[in-house]
Design a protein around this motif. Structure first.
Motif, PDB file in Angstrom:
ATOM      1  N   GLU A 114      -6.215 120.929  40.722  1.00 27.11           N
ATOM      2  CA  GLU A 114      -7.043 122.043  40.269  1.00 27.11           C
ATOM      3  C   GLU A 114      -6.458 122.584  38.968  1.00 27.11           C
ATOM      4  O   GLU A 114      -5.244 122.679  38.816  1.00 27.11           O
ATOM      5  CB  GLU A 114      -7.116 123.165  41.313  1.00 27.11           C
ATOM      6  CG  GLU A 114      -7.874 122.797  42.571  1.00 27.11           C
ATOM      7  CD  GLU A 114      -8.140 123.997  43.463  1.00 27.11           C
ATOM      8  OE1 GLU A 114      -8.601 125.034  42.939  1.00 27.11           O
ATOM      9  OE2 GLU A 114      -7.870 123.901  44.678  1.00 27.11           O
ATOM     10  N   LYS A 203      -7.664 115.878  45.759  1.00 26.18           N
ATOM     11  CA  LYS A 203      -7.760 117.228  46.305  1.00 26.18           C
ATOM     12  C   LYS A 203      -8.247 117.202  47.745  1.00 26.18           C
ATOM     13  O   LYS A 203      -9.204 116.507  48.089  1.00 26.18           O
ATOM     14  CB  LYS A 203      -8.711 118.087  45.471  1.00 26.18           C
ATOM     15  CG  LYS A 203      -8.940 119.473  46.071  1.00 26.18           C
ATOM     16  CD  LYS A 203      -9.798 120.344  45.201  1.00 26.18           C
ATOM     17  CE  LYS A 203     -10.114 121.649  45.920  1.00 26.18           C
ATOM     18  NZ  LYS A 203      -8.911 122.410  46.301  1.00 26.18           N
ATOM     19  N   TYR A 205      -9.572 119.913  50.571  1.00 22.36           N
ATOM     20  CA  TYR A 205     -10.014 121.297  50.717  1.00 22.36           C
ATOM     21  C   TYR A 205      -9.362 121.939  51.940  1.00 22.36           C
ATOM     22  O   TYR A 205      -9.129 121.282  52.958  1.00 22.36           O
ATOM     23  CB  TYR A 205     -11.542 121.353  50.843  1.00 22.36           C
ATOM     24  CG  TYR A 205     -12.250 120.934  49.591  1.00 22.36           C
ATOM     25  CD1 TYR A 205     -12.516 121.841  48.572  1.00 22.36           C
ATOM     26  CD2 TYR A 205     -12.652 119.614  49.408  1.00 22.36           C
ATOM     27  CE1 TYR A 205     -13.160 121.453  47.409  1.00 22.36           C
ATOM     28  CE2 TYR A 205     -13.296 119.209  48.245  1.00 22.36           C
ATOM     29  CZ  TYR A 205     -13.552 120.134  47.256  1.00 22.36           C
ATOM     30  OH  TYR A 205     -14.184 119.740  46.107  1.00 22.36           O
ATOM     31  N   ARG A 206      -9.094 123.212  51.806  1.00 19.37           N
ATOM     32  CA  ARG A 206      -8.487 123.978  52.900  1.00 19.37           C
ATOM     33  C   ARG A 206      -9.549 124.939  53.447  1.00 19.37           C
ATOM     34  O   ARG A 206      -9.466 126.157  53.246  1.00 19.37           O
ATOM     35  CB  ARG A 206      -7.269 124.757  52.395  1.00 19.37           C
ATOM     36  CG  ARG A 206      -6.187 123.874  51.761  1.00 19.37           C
ATOM     37  CD  ARG A 206      -5.263 124.682  50.877  1.00 19.37           C
ATOM     38  NE  ARG A 206      -5.960 125.160  49.684  1.00 19.37           N
ATOM     39  CZ  ARG A 206      -5.756 126.348  49.134  1.00 19.37           C
ATOM     40  NH1 ARG A 206      -4.908 127.186  49.656  1.00 19.37           N
ATOM     41  NH2 ARG A 206      -6.435 126.708  48.060  1.00 19.37           N
ATOM     42  N   PHE A 207     -10.531 124.366  54.142  1.00 17.23           N
ATOM     43  CA  PHE A 207     -11.650 125.186  54.598  1.00 17.23           C
ATOM     44  C   PHE A 207     -11.212 126.144  55.691  1.00 17.23           C
ATOM     45  O   PHE A 207     -10.552 125.762  56.658  1.00 17.23           O
ATOM     46  CB  PHE A 207     -12.795 124.315  55.093  1.00 17.23           C
ATOM     47  CG  PHE A 207     -13.508 123.589  53.992  1.00 17.23           C
ATOM     48  CD1 PHE A 207     -14.064 124.298  52.937  1.00 17.23           C
ATOM     49  CD2 PHE A 207     -13.604 122.211  53.987  1.00 17.23           C
ATOM     50  CE1 PHE A 207     -14.720 123.643  51.906  1.00 17.23           C
ATOM     51  CE2 PHE A 207     -14.258 121.541  52.966  1.00 17.23           C
ATOM     52  CZ  PHE A 207     -14.815 122.263  51.919  1.00 17.23           C
ATOM     53  N   ASP A 225     -10.537 128.041  50.842  1.00 12.79           N
ATOM     54  CA  ASP A 225     -11.813 127.396  50.530  1.00 12.79           C
ATOM     55  C   ASP A 225     -12.793 127.685  51.659  1.00 12.79           C
ATOM     56  O   ASP A 225     -12.394 127.771  52.831  1.00 12.79           O
ATOM     57  CB  ASP A 225     -11.631 125.883  50.379  1.00 12.79           C
ATOM     58  CG  ASP A 225     -10.609 125.512  49.311  1.00 12.79           C
ATOM     59  OD1 ASP A 225     -10.449 126.308  48.359  1.00 12.79           O
ATOM     60  OD2 ASP A 225      -9.977 124.452  49.435  1.00 12.79           O
ATOM     61  N   LEU A 285     -20.146 125.861  48.275  1.00 11.38           N
ATOM     62  CA  LEU A 285     -18.721 125.577  48.442  1.00 11.38           C
ATOM     63  C   LEU A 285     -17.969 126.427  47.424  1.00 11.38           C
ATOM     64  O   LEU A 285     -18.187 126.306  46.222  1.00 11.38           O
ATOM     65  CB  LEU A 285     -18.432 124.094  48.229  1.00 11.38           C
ATOM     66  CG  LEU A 285     -17.044 123.563  48.614  1.00 11.38           C
ATOM     67  CD1 LEU A 285     -17.074 122.039  48.747  1.00 11.38           C
ATOM     68  CD2 LEU A 285     -15.960 123.947  47.619  1.00 11.38           C
ATOM     69  N   THR A 287     -14.128 127.555  46.247  1.00 10.93           N
ATOM     70  CA  THR A 287     -12.688 127.317  46.373  1.00 10.93           C
ATOM     71  C   THR A 287     -11.908 128.550  45.948  1.00 10.93           C
ATOM     72  O   THR A 287     -12.395 129.384  45.185  1.00 10.93           O
ATOM     73  CB  THR A 287     -12.241 126.121  45.518  1.00 10.93           C
ATOM     74  OG1 THR A 287     -12.453 126.428  44.124  1.00 10.93           O
ATOM     75  CG2 THR A 287     -13.033 124.872  45.875  1.00 10.93           C
ATOM     76  N   ASN A 288     -10.679 128.635  46.456  1.00 11.36           N
ATOM     77  CA  ASN A 288      -9.774 129.737  46.117  1.00 11.36           C
ATOM     78  C   ASN A 288     -10.465 131.097  46.234  1.00 11.36           C
ATOM     79  O   ASN A 288     -10.436 131.919  45.317  1.00 11.36           O
ATOM     80  CB  ASN A 288      -9.207 129.550  44.702  1.00 11.36           C
ATOM     81  CG  ASN A 288      -8.292 128.344  44.610  1.00 11.36           C
ATOM     82  OD1 ASN A 288      -7.578 128.023  45.555  1.00 11.36           O
ATOM     83  ND2 ASN A 288      -8.322 127.655  43.487  1.00 11.36           N
ATOM     84  N   ASN A 304     -15.180 135.582  45.322  1.00 10.02           N
ATOM     85  CA  ASN A 304     -14.473 134.722  44.373  1.00 10.02           C
ATOM     86  C   ASN A 304     -13.242 135.428  43.840  1.00 10.02           C
ATOM     87  O   ASN A 304     -13.174 136.658  43.782  1.00 10.02           O
ATOM     88  CB  ASN A 304     -15.390 134.330  43.216  1.00 10.02           C
ATOM     89  CG  ASN A 304     -15.824 135.523  42.389  1.00 10.02           C
ATOM     90  OD1 ASN A 304     -16.784 136.215  42.753  1.00 10.02           O
ATOM     91  ND2 ASN A 304     -15.153 135.780  41.277  1.00 10.02           N
ATOM     92  N   SER A 309     -11.355 130.430  41.271  1.00 11.78           N
ATOM     93  CA  SER A 309     -12.413 129.883  42.129  1.00 11.78           C
ATOM     94  C   SER A 309     -13.310 128.924  41.361  1.00 11.78           C
ATOM     95  O   SER A 309     -13.519 129.069  40.157  1.00 11.78           O
ATOM     96  CB  SER A 309     -13.265 131.010  42.704  1.00 11.78           C
ATOM     97  OG  SER A 309     -12.537 131.788  43.625  1.00 11.78           O
TER      98      SER A 309
END
Length: 495
Positions: A114, A203, A205-207, A225, A285, A287-288, A304, A309
């Motif tokens: 990222e 990458k 994802y850390r959902f 995420d 979706l 992220t961050n 966000n 993000s």
């Protein structure tokens, strides 16, 4: 970058030169010294020196200082061309998980998974990134303004690198993108070399689990995420100072989490909505994302982060495609009515078909009329029964004629509504995106008509009798304007 030999430290201390000269094969090169702590390195200009003479990083250089120890004759140990087994520097790559602040002369083989930029380009901009090593461990890295100019063109998301030398500091900001206790800062002697490396993961994802967000069981300072389908549009606010949109994200278990997008992220979401609102489920979706702790009656929510993000909507990314496939039980694709289990055109196995409304109605305002196409959500709300329920009652009453219009549809007659529609000239009708019977909203729409001063405001909510022959059509008020008073209503599901 090469560390200055110890013997020259003794001769130069405390007055170190700013530049030294490297002489090789009849050419002279200016090489700048860089200080890091108590150590000095041959740095700027060394890359050009190697490139000019075709000297690879793996080839060992020998220095001899003959002119006040600031001019060095450089010899190469071993042949440059045709060297079958070059002598390599014996330095095994460090592991991210072992970074503990005890040393800063690190060598890392990593992938940038990222990358984002914060601040004003050319003035106060800095780069921030997350890197991952072969073990899958991640760490946050910052390249501040004073170093960014030297490295900005080399930093690319998804590429692999060998990186050397950082300042190691505590990872203790208000919001953190990694749970590693430390982060890395570019310094004057940092070296970044892009190269093709195998074994470095992409990458992951850390959902976050919606249940954990709802229960408030997550680390509030750790960015996460999140993925889900837009289940309900709450509201949006646009002003010269800030922009904000709030909607509900729904997961595959029908759990809802409030999501707020600010400024550029808000604009991106609303622009997508304007162009694709009626084209299918809106899968988001983010992220961050920040987790906002619940307060009083307000549950935990997500939003966000400032710049870290990334917002992705219905793009062909693997997580979105996988979510969409699992979301297929909510599919609205058209199919024939099957009395037994069947496979939907979208590929989902179904035990039975679920009936949904698709009703074309004639609407009028004053002396004008047109056709509006009502879909399942609006019909269910206006009639008070689902299409399946209406059909079941119809069959129980002994009416098996599929072409006969159910009596329940008469409940659509006589409603006074404000509509937001999408005009479809090719079908000679307009499909309804949203509608409302709220009188305040209807009067707001009336105010927008050019002849608003001649329009009578609606003051009562007396419903029409569906048996009254005077009111045998839906009454409607509709207008298209930049300021949309219907924007806060729930989204129409995909048909």
């Amino acid at each position: 970058m090469i560390e200055v030999p110890l013997s020259y430290h003794r001769q130069w201390r405390p007055h170190y030169p700013t530049y030294v000269l490297f002489q090789h094969n009849g050419t002279t090169h200016f090489i700048r010294l860089r200080r890091y702590g108590s150590r000095y390195f041959f740095s700027d200009g060394l890359k050009d020196f190697r490139r000019t003479h075709g000297i690879d990083d793996s080839v060992i250089l020998r220095f001899f200082g003959g002119d006040k120890n600031t001019t060095f004759k450089v010899d190469v140990i071993g042949p440059i061309l045709g060297q079958l087994r070059p002598r390599l520097m014996a330095h095994i790559a460090d592991k991210i998980k072992n970074i503990d602040g005890s040393k800063e002369t690190l060598k890392l083989t990593v992938r940038i998974i990222e990358l984002w930029f914060v601040g004003t380009p050319g003035r106060s901009e800095q780069a921030e990134m997350i890197i991952v090593d072969s073990d899958g461990d991640q760490i946050h890295v910052v390249c501040k303004q004073d170093q960014l100019k030297a490295w900005k063109m080399d930093l690319k998301e998804g590429c692999t690198y060998v990186m050397h030398n950082f300042r190691v500091t505590k990872n203790d900001r208000q919001y953190i993108v990694c749970d590693h206790p430390y982060k890395l800062i570019f310094i004057g002697v940092t070296v970044v070399r892009q190269c093709e490396l195998d074994g470095l993961p992409l990458k992951k994802y850390r959902f976050v689990d919606f249940s954990d967000v709802i229960a408030g069981q997550l680390q509030p300072d750790l960015l996460v995420d999140i993925i889900g389908v837009v289940g309900e549009f709450v509201f949006h606010h646009i002003s010269p100072i800030s922009k904000r949109v709030v909607f509900k994200l729904m997961n595959l278990s029908n759990q809802l989490v409030s999501c707020t997008l600010w400024d550029d992220y808000c604009v991106q979401f609303l622009e997508y909505l304007d162009h694709h609102e009626s084209e299918g489920p809106i899968i988001v979706l983010l992220t961050n994302a920040r987790i906002k702790e619940g307060q009083g009656s307000y549950p935990c929510s997500v939003s966000n982060s400032l710049k870290a993000s990334k917002l992705t909507i219905n793009e062909p990314l693997t997580p979105i495609e996988e979510f969409n496939q699992k979301y297929l039980p909510h599919c609205y694709k058209k199919t024939n009515v099957y009395p037994e289990p069947f496979v939907c055109p979208c590929g989902k196995h179904n035990d039975r078909a679920v009936l949904r409304y698709r009703v074309e109605v004639m609407v009028n305002y004053k002396d004008q009329n047109t056709k509006f196409l009502l879909w399942d959500r609006e019909c269910t709300e206006l009639i008070g029964q689902s299409a399946d329920e209406v059909n079941t009652l119809k069959i129980e009453d002994g009416d098996l004629d599929l072409n006969a219009s159910p009596k329940a549809l008469d409940k659509l007659l006589g409603h006074l509504l404000a509509f937001k529609v999408k005009i479809q000239p090719q079908y000679k009708n307009s499909t309804v995106l949203k509608c409302s019977s709220d009188l305040a909203l209807i009067n707001d729409v009336l105010d927008m008509f050019p002849d608003a001063e001649t329009c009578s405001k609606i003051k009562a909510t007396t419903p029409f009798d569906s048996n009254d022959p005077v009111h045998d059509e839906c009454q409607s008020i509709s207008i298209t304007v930049d300021h949309d008073p219907l924007i806060g209503l729930p989204l129409t599901p995909t048909k």
